[in-house]
Design a protein around this motif. Structure first.
Motif, PDB file in Angstrom:
ATOM      1  N   THR A  80      14.968  -2.710 -30.752  1.00  0.00           N
ATOM      2  CA  THR A  80      15.301  -2.627 -29.334  1.00  0.00           C
ATOM      3  C   THR A  80      16.336  -3.689 -28.949  1.00  0.00           C
ATOM      4  OG1 THR A  80      13.524  -4.132 -28.744  1.00  0.00           O
ATOM      5  CG2 THR A  80      12.997  -1.782 -28.803  1.00  0.00           C
ATOM      6  N   PRO A  81      16.977  -3.572 -27.779  1.00  0.00           N
ATOM      7  CA  PRO A  81      17.878  -4.627 -27.320  1.00  0.00           C
ATOM      8  C   PRO A  81      17.170  -5.970 -27.259  1.00  0.00           C
ATOM      9  CG  PRO A  81      18.152  -2.659 -25.991  1.00  0.00           C
ATOM     10  CD  PRO A  81      16.963  -2.405 -26.876  1.00  0.00           C
ATOM     11  N   ALA A  82      17.912  -7.031 -27.508  1.00  0.00           N
ATOM     12  CA  ALA A  82      17.315  -8.367 -27.600  1.00  0.00           C
ATOM     13  C   ALA A  82      16.528  -8.735 -26.355  1.00  0.00           C
ATOM     14  CB  ALA A  82      18.410  -9.397 -27.864  1.00  0.00           C
ATOM     15  N   SER A  83      17.029  -8.332 -25.197  1.00  0.00           N
ATOM     16  CA  SER A  83      16.354  -8.695 -23.944  1.00  0.00           C
ATOM     17  C   SER A  83      14.954  -8.115 -23.858  1.00  0.00           C
ATOM     18  CB  SER A  83      17.178  -8.223 -22.744  1.00  0.00           C
ATOM     19  OG  SER A  83      17.400  -6.815 -22.812  1.00  0.00           O
ATOM     20  N   ASP A  84      14.695  -7.014 -24.580  1.00  0.00           N
ATOM     21  CA  ASP A  84      13.382  -6.371 -24.540  1.00  0.00           C
ATOM     22  C   ASP A  84      12.435  -6.868 -25.631  1.00  0.00           C
ATOM     23  OD1 ASP A  84      14.370  -4.810 -22.483  1.00  0.00           O
ATOM     24  OD2 ASP A  84      14.915  -3.137 -23.807  1.00  0.00           O
ATOM     25  N   VAL A  85      12.963  -7.574 -26.622  1.00  0.00           N
ATOM     26  CA  VAL A  85      12.158  -7.881 -27.807  1.00  0.00           C
ATOM     27  C   VAL A  85      10.934  -8.735 -27.497  1.00  0.00           C
ATOM     28  CG1 VAL A  85      12.158  -9.075 -30.031  1.00  0.00           C
ATOM     29  CG2 VAL A  85      14.014  -7.501 -29.452  1.00  0.00           C
ATOM     30  N   PRO A  86      11.013  -9.830 -26.698  1.00  0.00           N
ATOM     31  CA  PRO A  86       9.793 -10.604 -26.427  1.00  0.00           C
ATOM     32  C   PRO A  86       8.671  -9.748 -25.843  1.00  0.00           C
ATOM     33  CG  PRO A  86      11.719 -11.852 -25.770  1.00  0.00           C
ATOM     34  CD  PRO A  86      12.203 -10.471 -26.100  1.00  0.00           C
ATOM     35  N   ALA A  87       9.012  -8.848 -24.915  1.00  0.00           N
ATOM     36  CA  ALA A  87       7.985  -7.977 -24.329  1.00  0.00           C
ATOM     37  C   ALA A  87       7.460  -6.985 -25.357  1.00  0.00           C
ATOM     38  CB  ALA A  87       8.555  -7.238 -23.117  1.00  0.00           C
ATOM     39  N   VAL A  88       8.321  -6.497 -26.220  1.00  0.00           N
ATOM     40  CA  VAL A  88       7.888  -5.574 -27.273  1.00  0.00           C
ATOM     41  C   VAL A  88       6.895  -6.268 -28.210  1.00  0.00           C
ATOM     42  CG1 VAL A  88       8.672  -4.383 -29.360  1.00  0.00           C
ATOM     43  CG2 VAL A  88       9.922  -4.094 -27.212  1.00  0.00           C
ATOM     44  N   ILE A  89       7.200  -7.496 -28.617  1.00  0.00           N
ATOM     45  CA  ILE A  89       6.297  -8.231 -29.510  1.00  0.00           C
ATOM     46  C   ILE A  89       4.978  -8.523 -28.805  1.00  0.00           C
ATOM     47  CG2 ILE A  89       5.977 -10.427 -30.728  1.00  0.00           C
ATOM     48  CD1 ILE A  89       7.765  -8.459 -32.189  1.00  0.00           C
ATOM     49  N   ASP A  90       5.046  -8.822 -27.528  1.00  0.00           N
ATOM     50  CA  ASP A  90       3.814  -9.057 -26.778  1.00  0.00           C
ATOM     51  C   ASP A  90       2.964  -7.786 -26.734  1.00  0.00           C
ATOM     52  OD1 ASP A  90       2.339 -11.014 -25.144  1.00  0.00           O
ATOM     53  OD2 ASP A  90       2.641  -9.553 -23.532  1.00  0.00           O
ATOM     54  N   ALA A  91       3.615  -6.630 -26.530  1.00  0.00           N
ATOM     55  CA  ALA A  91       2.880  -5.359 -26.530  1.00  0.00           C
ATOM     56  C   ALA A  91       2.291  -5.075 -27.907  1.00  0.00           C
ATOM     57  CB  ALA A  91       3.812  -4.228 -26.094  1.00  0.00           C
ATOM     58  N   CYS A  92       3.028  -5.399 -28.952  1.00  0.00           N
ATOM     59  CA  CYS A  92       2.497  -5.236 -30.309  1.00  0.00           C
ATOM     60  C   CYS A  92       1.227  -6.063 -30.491  1.00  0.00           C
ATOM     61  CB  CYS A  92       3.533  -5.659 -31.346  1.00  0.00           C
ATOM     62  SG  CYS A  92       4.909  -4.506 -31.564  1.00  0.00           S
ATOM     63  N   GLY A  93       1.294  -7.305 -30.006  1.00  0.00           N
ATOM     64  CA  GLY A  93       0.125  -8.173 -30.132  1.00  0.00           C
ATOM     65  C   GLY A  93      -1.080  -7.633 -29.397  1.00  0.00           C
ATOM     66  N   ARG A  94      -0.859  -7.121 -28.183  1.00  0.00           N
ATOM     67  CA  ARG A  94      -1.976  -6.562 -27.416  1.00  0.00           C
ATOM     68  C   ARG A  94      -2.562  -5.334 -28.112  1.00  0.00           C
ATOM     69  NH1 ARG A  94       1.694  -7.299 -23.183  1.00  0.00           N
ATOM     70  NH2 ARG A  94       1.931  -5.022 -22.967  1.00  0.00           N
ATOM     71  N   LYS A  95      -1.716  -4.590 -28.833  1.00  0.00           N
ATOM     72  CA  LYS A  95      -2.186  -3.408 -29.552  1.00  0.00           C
ATOM     73  C   LYS A  95      -2.959  -3.782 -30.820  1.00  0.00           C
ATOM     74  CE  LYS A  95      -2.505   1.004 -30.334  1.00  0.00           C
ATOM     75  NZ  LYS A  95      -3.265   1.910 -29.451  1.00  0.00           N
ATOM     76  N   GLY A  96      -2.768  -5.002 -31.287  1.00  0.00           N
ATOM     77  CA  GLY A  96      -3.453  -5.419 -32.511  1.00  0.00           C
ATOM     78  C   GLY A  96      -2.552  -5.471 -33.726  1.00  0.00           C
ATOM     79  N   ILE A  97      -1.248  -5.301 -33.534  1.00  0.00           N
ATOM     80  CA  ILE A  97      -0.286  -5.403 -34.642  1.00  0.00           C
ATOM     81  C   ILE A  97      -0.044  -6.881 -34.915  1.00  0.00           C
ATOM     82  CG2 ILE A  97       2.048  -4.841 -35.414  1.00  0.00           C
ATOM     83  CD1 ILE A  97       1.991  -2.478 -33.425  1.00  0.00           C
ATOM     84  N   ARG A  98      -0.171  -7.290 -36.182  1.00  0.00           N
ATOM     85  CA  ARG A  98      -0.102  -8.707 -36.518  1.00  0.00           C
ATOM     86  C   ARG A  98       1.068  -9.063 -37.435  1.00  0.00           C
ATOM     87  NH1 ARG A  98      -2.354  -8.781 -32.567  1.00  0.00           N
ATOM     88  NH2 ARG A  98      -4.511  -9.340 -32.120  1.00  0.00           N
ATOM     89  N   ALA A  99       1.999  -8.133 -37.621  1.00  0.00           N
ATOM     90  CA  ALA A  99       3.183  -8.423 -38.441  1.00  0.00           C
ATOM     91  C   ALA A  99       4.363  -7.642 -37.886  1.00  0.00           C
ATOM     92  CB  ALA A  99       2.943  -8.057 -39.901  1.00  0.00           C
ATOM     93  N   ALA A 100       5.553  -8.253 -37.952  1.00  0.00           N
ATOM     94  CA  ALA A 100       6.739  -7.598 -37.408  1.00  0.00           C
ATOM     95  C   ALA A 100       7.973  -8.014 -38.194  1.00  0.00           C
ATOM     96  CB  ALA A 100       6.922  -7.947 -35.930  1.00  0.00           C
ATOM     97  N   VAL A 101       8.924  -7.092 -38.240  1.00  0.00           N
ATOM     98  CA  VAL A 101      10.270  -7.366 -38.747  1.00  0.00           C
ATOM     99  C   VAL A 101      11.216  -7.025 -37.606  1.00  0.00           C
ATOM    100  CG1 VAL A 101      12.037  -6.772 -40.437  1.00  0.00           C
ATOM    101  CG2 VAL A 101       9.624  -6.844 -41.128  1.00  0.00           C
ATOM    102  N   VAL A 102      11.907  -8.027 -37.082  1.00  0.00           N
ATOM    103  CA  VAL A 102      12.785  -7.818 -35.928  1.00  0.00           C
ATOM    104  C   VAL A 102      14.231  -7.813 -36.408  1.00  0.00           C
ATOM    105  CG1 VAL A 102      13.545  -8.672 -33.684  1.00  0.00           C
ATOM    106  CG2 VAL A 102      11.129  -8.845 -34.344  1.00  0.00           C
ATOM    107  N   VAL A 103      14.847  -6.645 -36.347  1.00  0.00           N
ATOM    108  CA  VAL A 103      16.240  -6.470 -36.753  1.00  0.00           C
ATOM    109  C   VAL A 103      17.182  -6.888 -35.633  1.00  0.00           C
ATOM    110  CG1 VAL A 103      17.952  -4.740 -37.428  1.00  0.00           C
ATOM    111  CG2 VAL A 103      15.628  -4.634 -38.366  1.00  0.00           C
ATOM    112  N   SER A 104      16.772  -6.734 -34.410  1.00  0.00           N
ATOM    113  CA  SER A 104      17.637  -6.973 -33.242  1.00  0.00           C
ATOM    114  C   SER A 104      18.281  -8.354 -33.290  1.00  0.00           C
ATOM    115  CB  SER A 104      16.817  -6.865 -31.958  1.00  0.00           C
ATOM    116  OG  SER A 104      16.041  -5.681 -31.949  1.00  0.00           O
ATOM    117  N   SER A 105      19.530  -8.415 -32.876  1.00  0.00           N
ATOM    118  CA  SER A 105      20.240  -9.693 -32.774  1.00  0.00           C
ATOM    119  C   SER A 105      20.378 -10.071 -31.306  1.00  0.00           C
ATOM    120  CB  SER A 105      21.615  -9.592 -33.432  1.00  0.00           C
ATOM    121  OG  SER A 105      22.386  -8.567 -32.823  1.00  0.00           O
TER     122      SER A 105
END
Length: 702
Positions: A80-105
């Motif tokens: 996703t666009p960089a501006s959205d990434v912190p919120a995306v990771i936060d949503a991942c955490g709330r869902k129970g996802i505990r690992a991520a690879v962030v390609v966005s620059s």
């Protein structure tokens, strides 16, 4: 994260389910490629596309939001666009996802994004998410068929698996290394583009890779380290496991740090410190990308030099063209690869097969005679390979080298297996195709285009043997959370040196108004008169040093002249007895942005920068590392007793350096330099003639 949970990285490299967040339906777009790669390379787990634009993608149900996923997948790949990434990771955490690879620059690599970076880091920490990236090309796990990347190197149906881990601080470099190893058929096991290292850094990944059963070699492309001292601990772990680390370091030409006060600080370029600390760690260093690829191939193909019982072991050169013998010998001397000295029986056996103009000593000149009949080649090779001094074998072919190797391939491969010898086939500028090179490697034969490249290959396997044979690291440190105040005057500095076993010549201070009785009663002449360390950094350059002052009256006059030069009529001057017998070295301690506390040791005196004979160690160092550093420096020959001179007290130098290292680790100081430190004849200790102390750490310190 303060401590990386390795199980978190398992969720990435052993993933059984993947969410692709921000994925596109267009396989030509960066965010559309990963889905195609997962399908093409045979990922067997569940794939969950997440993008509100689509109901389905490539036959898979597409989810509008992370919250809509039916389960929490092992890992999320974020485009996703960089501006959205912190919120995306936060949503991942709330869902129970505990690992991520962030390609966005759009994070650390851009100015003014501190708040965005902080928000991303906070989301990861809040939910315990292990994240690689952002601004990365992704990761490969070949055996598990988990390729979470958009890199073109991964767009292939067939993947070759070889126990090589590629870890890179550049995405394009990681892809290039993987592409070459895959296209040649050598293959790899893991590829990691670490990106900005916001959570997981390259050393975290190295620590993980050293625990994997399908890693026998780690390749590193380094731009810089956040905690370089940790590399020594990981390299020690790799040594115990028998896993070599090969590294290419970029960004060596500019210092990029604040100017240092000390002589050694001025010499402490990133290249010099990285070169020496990587050597201290037992990392095999290469000079370019081609060498990095070749080193991986060579070190996972060739066995170590054979254990032999001869008196003069080393590399045996079975050379058909005579002109390459001196070239090979030159390269061996430059790189420190030992050349075997054949037994007389071997040279006699070879001589019977050769014309009078040949040479049966090593490096040999076997002439085209050995190619005239198969049995002559076979017998001559057996004599050389079987010599009690032959640890490794270079078969140097002539102008039709690839053809001659092909015709004798089975015989050479059989000999390599039987004799358990590392074998390199050298050519005269010829190169075999990558797939053919891989095929020869399966037979235990590495191909080199010329003698220089061949010797470089042997250099790597000899260095690997030396690294694996090192004693365990035993650094001694009493590093404390409470820092010790740096000395504020010369008397306190002298006491600190004495604590480390470093003597200071008898001294006194000369104040304005003193009479000649002050120096006369306390010192033996001749003496030196100079400014105090806290008054000036480099006294010789500033004209603030007078040597061979031979009377009390001249001492007072010299002190007055120095006050005038300092433009300080009330300043005390240091008067000190002169010491001359011994070897002058410089011993310095500084704080480096990448490695923390570092020591520098080398040729000292007024020509320290001109001589540039200085080496570096990351602290804490141990005695073996320090002695090896001294041995490789030119000043080491003087200390050992050059041309009949008495050997210097190296034991005292080593002991004092190690003790000062412990003190400096706890000292509230940015730099401490003794120059010169006089190493007196054996048994007489070391004496410090001058001290420079910077009490405030440099701006680049962490």
């Amino acid at each position: 994260m303060a401590e990386l949970d390795l199980r978190g990285l398992d969720r990435i490299f052993r993933a059984r389910s993947v969410a692709l967040i921000g994925v596109s339906s267009n396989p030509r777009k960066l965010n559309g490629v990963p889905l195609e790669i997962l399908r093409t390379t045979g990922f067997a787990g569940a794939i969950y596309p997440v993008n509100p634009k689509y109901d389905s993608l490539a036959g898979l149900q597409c989810y509008a939001r992370i919250e809509d996923l039916p389960v929490a997948p092992d890992v999320a790949v974020v485009f996703t666009p960089a501006s959205d990434v912190p919120a995306v990771i936060d949503a991942c955490g709330r869902k129970g996802i505990r690992a991520a690879v962030v390609v966005s620059s759009g994070f650390e690599e851009e100015r003014g994004q501190q708040e965005r970076v902080a928000a991303l880091r906070a989301a990861c920490v809040r939910h315990g998410i292990v994240m690689i990236g952002p601004n990365c090309e992704g990761v490969w796990s070949v055996r598990s068929r988990v390729l979470l990347t958009f890199g073109s190197a991964a767009r292939r149906e067939h993947l070759a698996h070889r126990p090589i881990a590629i870890l890179s601080q550049s995405g394009s470099i990681s892809g290039a290394l993987a592409r070459h190893l895959q296209e040649s058929g050598f293959g790899c096991a893991y590829v990691v583009s670490v990106g900005n290292e916001t959570i997981v850094d390259i050393l975290d990944c190295l620590e993980y890779m050293l625990e994997q059963d399908d890693v026998a070699l780690a390749m590193l492309f380094l731009e810089g380290l956040h905690d370089g001292a940790r590399l020594l601990r990981l390299a020690e772990s790799s040594r115990r496991r028998g896993i070599p680390i090969v590294a290419l370091k970029s960004g060596n030409s500019a210092r990029g740090s604040a100017a240092a006060a000390s002589h050694t600080g001025k010499l402490a370029t990133p290249y010099a410190i990285y070169r020496d600390v990587l050597a201290q760690a037992g990392v095999i260093q290469v000079d370019d990308l081609a060498e990095l690829i070749e080193a991986a191939e060579v070190l996972t193909t060739l066995p170590p030099p054979r254990s032999v019982h001869g008196a003069n072991p080393g590399l045996a050169v079975f050379s058909i063209p005579g002109g390459t013998g001196s070239l090979t010998a030159d390269q061996c001397e430059i790189r420190g690869v030992p050349l075997a000295v054949f037994e007389e029986s071997t040279t006699a056996q070879l001589a019977r097969n050769l014309p009078a103009f040949g040479s049966a000593v090593n490096p040999t000149d076997l002439t085209g005679q050995v190619l005239s009949a198969q049995e002559i080649f076979t017998d001559s090779l057996a004599y050389v390979a079987g010599d009690p001094n032959t640890e490794a074998l270079l078969i140097q072919f002539a102008n039709r080298g690839p053809r001659d190797l092909h015709e004798r391939r089975a015989m050479i491969a059989g000999m390599a297996r039987q004799e358990r010898l590392p074998v390199v086939a050298g050519f005269l500028g010829d190169q075999v195709a990558p797939q053919e090179r891989r095929s020869y490697a399966d037979d235990g034969i590495v191909c080199a285009r010329d003698p220089g490249q061949a010797v470089r290959y042997f250099d790597w396997i000899y260095r690997r043997r030396e690294i694996l044979a090192r004693p365990p690291r035993t650094p001694v440190t009493t590093q404390s959370a409470t820092q010790r105040a740096a000395p504020r005057d010369f008397g306190a500095a002298a006491a600190l040196l004495a604590e480390a076993g470093v003597a200071v010549p008898p001294w006194t201070l000369l104040h304005p108004g003193d009479d000649s009785a002050v120096p006369a009663q306390k010192l033996r002449f001749p003496i030196a008169v100079k400014a105090l360390p806290e008054q000036a950094d480099h006294k010789t350059e500033l004209g603030l040093l007078r040597l061979n002052v031979d009377s009390p009256q001249m001492a007072l006059q010299a002190a007055a002249e120095l006050r005038a030069r300092l433009n300080n009529e009330t300043a005390p001057m240091l008067a000190q007895e002169m010491i001359s017998a011994g070897v002058e070295v410089v011993l310095s301690f500084m704080r480096d942005a990448d490695f923390g506390a570092v020591l520098a040791l080398g040729a000292g005196g007024v020509l320290v920068e001109l001589a540039a004979d200085v080496g570096y160690l990351c602290l804490p160092a141990d005695e073996w590392e320090l002695r090896k550093l001294i041995e490789r420096l030119r000043i080491g020959r003087l200390l050992a007793g050059y041309r009949g001179a008495a050997a210097a007290d190296v034991d005292a130098l080593v002991a004092a350096t190690l003790r000062l290292s412990e003190i400096f680790l706890n000292l509230d100081a940015g730099e401490l330099e003794i120059n010169p430190l006089i190493v007196r004849p054996r048994g007489q200790g070391v004496v410090a003639l001058d001290l420079l102390l910077r009490t405030t750490p440099k701006p680049t310190d962490k």
